[in-house]
Each structure stands twice: as C-alpha cells, then as structure tokens.
Design an enzyme around this catalytic site. Structure first.
Site, PDB file in Angstrom:
ATOM      1  N   ASP A 171       3.598   9.379  -0.961  1.00  0.00           N
ATOM      2  CA  ASP A 171       2.409   8.633  -0.559  1.00  0.00           C
ATOM      3  C   ASP A 171       2.186   7.496  -1.542  1.00  0.00           C
ATOM      4  O   ASP A 171       2.373   7.680  -2.749  1.00  0.00           O
ATOM      5  CB  ASP A 171       1.183   9.576  -0.594  1.00  0.00           C
ATOM      6  N   HIS A 194       0.818  -1.220   0.000  1.00  0.00           N
ATOM      7  CA  HIS A 194       0.000   0.000   0.000  1.00  0.00           C
ATOM      8  C   HIS A 194       0.848   1.265   0.000  1.00  0.00           C
ATOM      9  O   HIS A 194       0.358   2.335  -0.344  1.00  0.00           O
ATOM     10  CB  HIS A 194      -0.928   0.009   1.220  1.00  0.00           C
TER      11      HIS A 194
HETATM   12  C1  GDG Z   1      -1.999   3.771   3.194  1.00  0.00           C
HETATM   13  C2  GDG Z   1      -1.005   4.491   2.271  1.00  0.00           C
HETATM   14  C3  GDG Z   1      -2.743   4.477   0.465  1.00  0.00           C
HETATM   15  C4  GDG Z   1      -8.509  10.455   7.434  1.00  0.00           C
HETATM   16  N1  GDG Z   1      -8.887  11.194   8.471  1.00  0.00           N
HETATM   17  C5  GDG Z   1     -10.097  10.730   8.845  1.00  0.00           C
HETATM   18  C6  GDG Z   1     -10.449   9.675   7.993  1.00  0.00           C
HETATM   19  N2  GDG Z   1      -9.448   9.524   7.134  1.00  0.00           N
HETATM   20  C7  GDG Z   1      -9.462   8.525   6.055  1.00  0.00           C
HETATM   21  C8  GDG Z   1      -9.547   9.195   4.699  1.00  0.00           C
HETATM   22  C9  GDG Z   1      -8.943   8.119   3.817  1.00  0.00           C
HETATM   23  C10 GDG Z   1      -7.944   7.447   4.740  1.00  0.00           C
HETATM   24  O1  GDG Z   1      -8.279   7.802   6.086  1.00  0.00           O
HETATM   25  C11 GDG Z   1      -6.533   7.928   4.507  1.00  0.00           C
HETATM   26  O2  GDG Z   1      -6.131   7.453   3.288  1.00  0.00           O
HETATM   27  P1  GDG Z   1      -4.662   7.653   2.725  1.00  0.00           P
HETATM   28  O3  GDG Z   1      -4.671   7.121   1.348  1.00  0.00           O
HETATM   29  O4  GDG Z   1      -4.238   9.063   2.900  1.00  0.00           O
HETATM   30  O5  GDG Z   1      -3.813   6.829   3.670  1.00  0.00           O
HETATM   31  P2  GDG Z   1      -2.943   6.003   4.680  1.00  0.00           P
HETATM   32  O6  GDG Z   1      -3.683   5.843   5.943  1.00  0.00           O
HETATM   33  O7  GDG Z   1      -1.598   6.626   4.774  1.00  0.00           O
HETATM   34  O8  GDG Z   1      -2.838   4.567   3.971  1.00  0.00           O
HETATM   35  C12 GDG Z   1      -1.757   5.342   1.243  1.00  0.00           C
HETATM   36  C13 GDG Z   1      -3.637   3.705   1.422  1.00  0.00           C
HETATM   37  O9  GDG Z   1      -2.865   2.943   2.352  1.00  0.00           O
HETATM   38  C14 GDG Z   1      -4.529   2.699   0.660  1.00  0.00           C
HETATM   39  O10 GDG Z   1      -3.769   1.795  -0.081  1.00  0.00           O
HETATM   40  O11 GDG Z   1      -3.536   5.316  -0.348  1.00  0.00           O
HETATM   41  O12 GDG Z   1      -0.827   5.911   0.338  1.00  0.00           O
HETATM   42  O13 GDG Z   1      -0.132   5.319   3.032  1.00  0.00           O
HETATM   43  O14 GDG Z   1      -9.899   7.164   3.447  1.00  0.00           O
HETATM   44  O15 GDG Z   1     -10.875   9.482   4.412  1.00  0.00           O
HETATM   45  N3  GDG Z   1     -11.604   8.988   8.087  1.00  0.00           N
HETATM   46  C15 GDG Z   1     -12.476   9.373   9.068  1.00  0.00           C
HETATM   47  N4  GDG Z   1     -12.185  10.388   9.933  1.00  0.00           N
HETATM   48  C16 GDG Z   1     -11.022  11.103   9.846  1.00  0.00           C
HETATM   49  O16 GDG Z   1     -10.786  12.013  10.638  1.00  0.00           O
HETATM   50  N5  GDG Z   1     -13.629   8.724   9.185  1.00  0.00           N
END
Ligand code: GDG
Length: 461
Positions: free
Chosen positions: A355, A152
């Site tokens: 990322d 990921h």
């Molecule tokens: C890894 C990789 C890759 C965030 N704040 C809140 C919240 N979120 C949710 C967002 C989104 C998710 O969390 C974050 O997604 P990201 O893609 O930025 O990722 P990572 O946690 O770093 O995850 C990344 C991912 O895996 C998938 O393969 O894209 O590159 O690092 O969905 O909406 N959700 C809620 N409250 C928040 O305050 N409910």
C-alpha cells in the site's frame, strides 16, 4: 503566490459540498486560497470533446473519457498495468500495446486542456499514476512553470518496473517534473534504483537526480488525514460509553475491495485466532467494510467472490445462533459512521499486501479515546508502517502471525495500549493533509527555482 493547478483522476467541483475524504478537503482549501483550478476526469464516458468548466471559490475543469480511453487508459493501462505492477503483482498485469496508446492519447488530451489554462506564475501539481507522463506532455507544449508530481501508490523495485514494456518512456518522462514526491523514503530509494536501471539516472551532489540531461528532485512526503475530523473530541462523535458491541470486542477492517488490501489473508488470520485461541470465540467479531471499487475490472469480481466464500465458511465453521464471527459488509458506509465504527473497535486490523500509505490506519489512530484506546495491527508493507512503528507490525502473508497479533492486541493491558496510542497519535496529529500539501508545494517552488538557477541545477554542474 501564483495560482495552483491540480490534476487528478477524480475531481471535486466547486458546487460539490459532500467531501468524501481528507485529500479532497485539503486540496479544495488550497485551491480556494490560491484561486486554483482542479482538472481531471468528469466521471463520464462519451465521445464529447467539451471541457466542463465550473466556477466557484475555485474552478473545476473536466473532460469526459472517450470509450476507448476509458477501456484502454483507465481500466487498461492505469488499473490493469500500472496498478498491479506498482503493487508488485506482475501476475495480475495485462500487457497490451493498445493500452499504452490509449493512455498517451488521454494524457495528450488532458495536456492540451491544461496548456490552454496555464498563465505565468501558475504552479502545477499532477497526482498519481493515471498521469505519470503528463509533465513531459506539458513541457512539450511550452509550459515552463513549476510542475510537481505526487505518486499515491508505492514505487516498485526495479525487477517489477522493468517488466513494463514502456519502462524507458516512463522513467525519462519523470525528468520533466521539478519535483517528484512519494509516500515513503523506501519509495524514494526504489525510484532511484528504477531510474538508474531504466534510464541510467545518477544522483547529483545537489541531491537531484539526473536523467537524460535533465534533473529532478525526488522526496518523501507521507500523506496524512484530517485528524481533527476523526478526533473523539470533535462534535458528532457518538459516545461509545465503553461498550464495545455489547461486551464483544470488535476487530475492524475498512478497505476498498482491492486485491492489494490482503483481505483473504486477513479473514484467514481471524480464523486462526478463533482456532488457536478458542477463549476468544463469542468474545470478538471481525467487522470488515469492503467498499466496492473498479467492478468492471475482472480480478475485482474474483476477489469479491473469494471473500464471500471465506467469510461464509468461517461463519459456518465457528458461528453459533447467538454469534456470527465475520460481519462482511460489501458496501460503502457514510464517513460519519466510519468515525463511530473506528472508535468502537478494540482493534484496527489493517493488513494490505502492499500500500502506498493506507489512510485507514491513521484514521483509526486519530479516532481513539486516549484514555481507553484500541490497538492498531498494521502490515509492514503499508507505507504507513514507516511512520507508525508503535503499531503491532505484521507480515500480512502469514495468517498465523496475523492471528497471534490479534490475540496479543485483544489481551493488551491498558497501560501498553495507552503508551502505544500516545506515540502513534503524536505522529498522526503532527502532520495533517494541509501540512502535507503545503510542504510539497514549498519544496516544489524551491526545486523549480534551483532547476532554473544557472549555478546549481545543470547535471554537469
Ligand atoms: C490511494 C493509495 C494512499 C474506505 N471505505 C469507506 C471509506 N473509505 C475511505 C477510508 C480512507 C480511504 O477510503 C481509503 O484510503 P487508503 O489509504 O486505504 O486508500 P486508496 O483508496 O487505496 O488510495 C493509498 C491513498 O491513495 C492516499 O494517498 O494512502 O495507499 O492506494 O480514507 O476512510 N470512506 C467512506 N465509506 C467507506 O465505506 N466514507
């Protein structure tokens, strides 16, 4: 179709109804369809060796981490070595031999648990950097079923990968999989370069990679979101009636509070906007949701403090009694509320330094009203930039560029906003998480069949 066994660090149990994200929903659906097993960590730290098995529409199987595993494998090797190195932050990596030993010990316990479950016809899908070497440990336990791995996070360039003292072990262990999947074609390129440099891997005419007498397929499978959940036509989206925070345009960031997400640069970029384009003062705010994460790792506490300092000083310098420019919210907000926030934001401001993908960028696009959409400002170094070329792409290290892009986004004429959004939305809605997972699994079974074919697979062929 055989059963599917998924292994990931955090696991959803069949009795858990609250689904925190698109990936969890997609995996749960798949596991329901294939009477699957979802294995991983219970979230608990204890010395117990019990496996907690819960049966429902699918089965979850979890183990507790021992204290040493939690400190050495999870906080240590996974999050203080692999996470920073794979995000090209060698300066933040804490190399310690005990960490790798704990990582091996935890992966070995996980492999033992899974080996006890596996039946003929099963397909195994391992997720992420917590379990890079699990495939090899499963093969050592006599598992011959198809095993796939999806990373990921980004794959680093060889200069960073070779800084891992265990680079050779990690590189050769990937050959145990039938398919290794990455977020972008750029990551696949880095993988080839890393495996070449670390283990003399070669690209075969069949497209497979040969490593130490084994061969593995590598491919790009950009992860996506549950676009229908975020769609403005979906039920439960509060109407925004065109009012963006009482006439003030909202610039929105939603990230885990992680040093890879470029939050200090983002805040400074916003300050540059206020400084260099004063007509936007009192006309715009930055709302940054920064959900706490891995708080027991020291560098995460540091970044939290840094952000409190920067947001305070921007508010001090530019704020007024009737306007506070930075709204920094250091807690998680419910998913439904996120959707409304995305919808009400004139700019989605997504600026990670590195990322794997970045789902926030895709969620922001999916949430927009096509008739009056906001503008996505996106880091070139997010995996999402490979697909979302019609965003305003920026260098997240350059705060002037960030501020200039905000100015452009806030002033963008509606025709251009609609045009860009339509192109981005076409990408996001074409592939949701279900399509992503199905693609990976089809390719995995194909690749496993190819590996077992006497005519194609052998590196000598
Ligand atoms: C890894 C990789 C890759 C965030 N704040 C809140 C919240 N979120 C949710 C967002 C989104 C998710 O969390 C974050 O997604 P990201 O893609 O930025 O990722 P990572 O946690 O770093 O995850 C990344 C991912 O895996 C998938 O393969 O894209 O590159 O690092 O969905 O909406 N959700 C809620 N409250 C928040 O305050 N409910």
């Amino acid at each position: 179709m055989g059963r599917l066994i998924c292994i990931s660090n955090r696991v959803m149990t069949p009795d858990q109804m609250d689904t925190s994200g698109g990936l969890a929903v997609a995996l749960r659906e798949l596991l329901n369809q294939r009477s699957g097993i979802w294995a991983g960590w219970s979230g608990q730290v204890s010395e117990s060796s019990d496996v907690d098995v819960r049966r429902g529409t699918f089965t979850s199987a979890t183990i507790d981490m021992r204290r040493e595993e939690h400190e050495g494998a999870y906080l240590g090797y996974s999050n203080s070595v692999l996470w920073p190195v794979f995000h090209n932050r060698l300066d933040l990596a804490r190399f310690d031999r005990n960490f790798f030993d704990a990582y091996m010990a935890y992966n070995t316990r996980m492999a033992d648990m899974i080996a006890a479950f596996v039946q003929p016809g099963d397909v195994i899908w391992v997720h992420d950097y917590h379990f890079l070497i699990l495939g090899q440990l499963l093969r050592e336990r006599g598992i011959t079923q198809p095993i796939g791995f999806f990373l990921h996070i980004p794959m680093p360039p060889p200069e960073a990968f070779l800084a891992l003292p265990e680079f050779r072990d990690l590189a050769t262990s990937l050959a145990a999989y039938d398919l290794v999947g990455f977020q972008t074609t750029h990551d696949v390129g880095n993988t080839l370069a890393c495996l070449r440099a670390a283990a003399g891997a070669e690209l075969l005419p069949s497209g497979r990679l040969s490593i130490s007498g084994e061969s593995v397929q590598a491919g790009s499978f950009p992860i996506s979101i549950d676009a229908s959940f975020f769609s403005p036509s979906a039920t439960g989206t509060a109407p925004t009636s065109g009012a963006r925070y009482a006439g003030i345009k909202r610039v929105l960031g939603v990230d885990r509070l992680d040093y890879t997400k470029g939050l200090p640069q983002k805040f400074r970029g916003f300050a540059h906007l206020l400084k260099s384009y004063p007509h936007f003062r009192k006309q715009t705010i930055l709302t940054q949701i920064a959900a706490p994460t891995r708080e027991s790792v020291e560098v995460y506490a540091d970044i939290r403090q840094e952000l409190e300092g920067i947001s305070g000083s921007i508010n001090g310098e530019f704020g007024d009694v009737d306007w506070m420019p930075v709204h920094y919210i250091n807690r998680s907000v419910p998913r439904k509320r996120l959707k409304t926030l995305y919808r009400s934001a004139a700019v989605g401001f997504v600026t990670p330094l590195r990322d794997g993908m970045n789902l926030t960028a895709k969620e922001y696009v999916a949430s927009q009203d096509p008739a009056d959409p906001g503008v996505l400002v996106l880091s070139r170094f997010a995996g999402a930039a490979e697909e979302l070329q019609d965003a305003l792409l920026v260098n997240p290290y350059c705060v002037e560029e960030l501020g200039d892009a905000l100015a452009k986004a806030l002033a963008m004429p509606i025709e251009e906003r609609r045009q860009r959004h339509a192109l981005l939305q076409a990408v996001v809605s074409k592939r949701d998480t279900a399509v992503w997972a199905a693609d990976f699994l089809v390719q995995l079974e194909r690749s496993a069949a190819q590996a077992r074919s006497p005519f194609v697979a052998s590196p000598a062929a």
